[in-house]
Design an enzyme around this catalytic site. Structure first.
Site, PDB file in Angstrom:
ATOM      1  N   TYR A 155       0.639  -1.513  -0.078  1.00 41.98           N
ATOM      2  CA  TYR A 155      -0.352  -0.442  -0.140  1.00 41.98           C
ATOM      3  C   TYR A 155       1.438   1.255  -0.580  1.00 41.98           C
ATOM      4  CZ  TYR A 155      -3.689   3.783   1.291  1.00 41.98           C
ATOM      5  OH  TYR A 155      -4.140   4.652   1.747  1.00 41.98           O
TER       6      TYR A 155
ATOM      7  N   LYS B 150       0.726   3.986  -2.674  1.00 38.42           N
ATOM      8  CA  LYS B 150       0.517   6.264  -2.843  1.00 38.42           C
ATOM      9  C   LYS B 150       1.420   6.483  -2.909  1.00 38.42           C
ATOM     10  CE  LYS B 150      -3.104   6.738  -1.362  1.00 38.42           C
ATOM     11  NZ  LYS B 150      -4.057   7.423  -2.576  1.00 38.42           N
TER      12      LYS B 150
END
Length: 178
Positions: A58, A62
């Site tokens: 993740y 991002k």
């Protein structure tokens, strides 16, 4: 690997592909004297290991969006297209947060309106050398536009409850309110 590919396909690849698809229109907009901008909802690049622990895929996805901000801000600077990022200092009450942390966690979040208001102020700024390549925090944008701590309280889901800091943010309080 399916989840990894999905996160990178949506976040990093999606950001890059969408920006590239819009580029001809953004360039035409700049030539017409308008104010073309790309605003990603992506975090400031914070390389502290704690932000990678337990969710490295993740974080990478991002941060890929954030690297698009850095690269595209420079790449499109001569075209007078601003590219910036906006990130919330605290958790934002969304279905994703409710799913991950439970309904009760929303009480320690802010309303999505804070992001909308901050985006509005960023997007109305004219292009300048300093108006591109920035990583804005929602509350700092509003403070720079004249908001006070009391003004920010209206964004709390439950006023008076200590707000839950968002991922990738080390400071709980905006610099201008310390």
């Amino acid at each position: 690997m399916k989840r990894f590919d999905l996160m990178h396909g949506i976040n990093t690849r999606g950001t890059y592909a969408c920006s590239q698809a819009c580029l001809p229109h953004l360039r035409n907009s700049a030539k017409a004297g308008r104010n073309p901008q790309i605003l990603n909802i992506s975090p400031p690049l914070n390389m502290k290991p704690k932000w990678f622990k337990n969710h490295v895929a993740y974080t990478m996805a991002k941060y890929g969006m954030s690297m698009c901000v850095l690269g595209m801000a420079e790449e499109f600077r001569d075209d007078r297209i601003a590219v910036n990022a906006l990130w919330p200092r605290t958790g934002i009450a969304t279905a994703a947060i409710e799913f991950i942390a439970g309904k009760e966690s929303l009480q320690a979040c802010r309303k999505i309106d804070i992001m909308a208001d901050a985006a509005f102020h960023i997007l109305k700024r004219p292009f300048s050398e300093s108006s591109t390549g920035n990583f804005f925090m929602d509350d700092e944008v509003l403070i720079s536009e004249g908001s006070t701590k009391a003004d920010l309280d209206k964004y709390a889901i439950q006023p008076g409850v200590e707000l839950w800091p968002d991922f990738f943010v080390d400071e709980k309080t905006p610099r201008d309110l310390k």
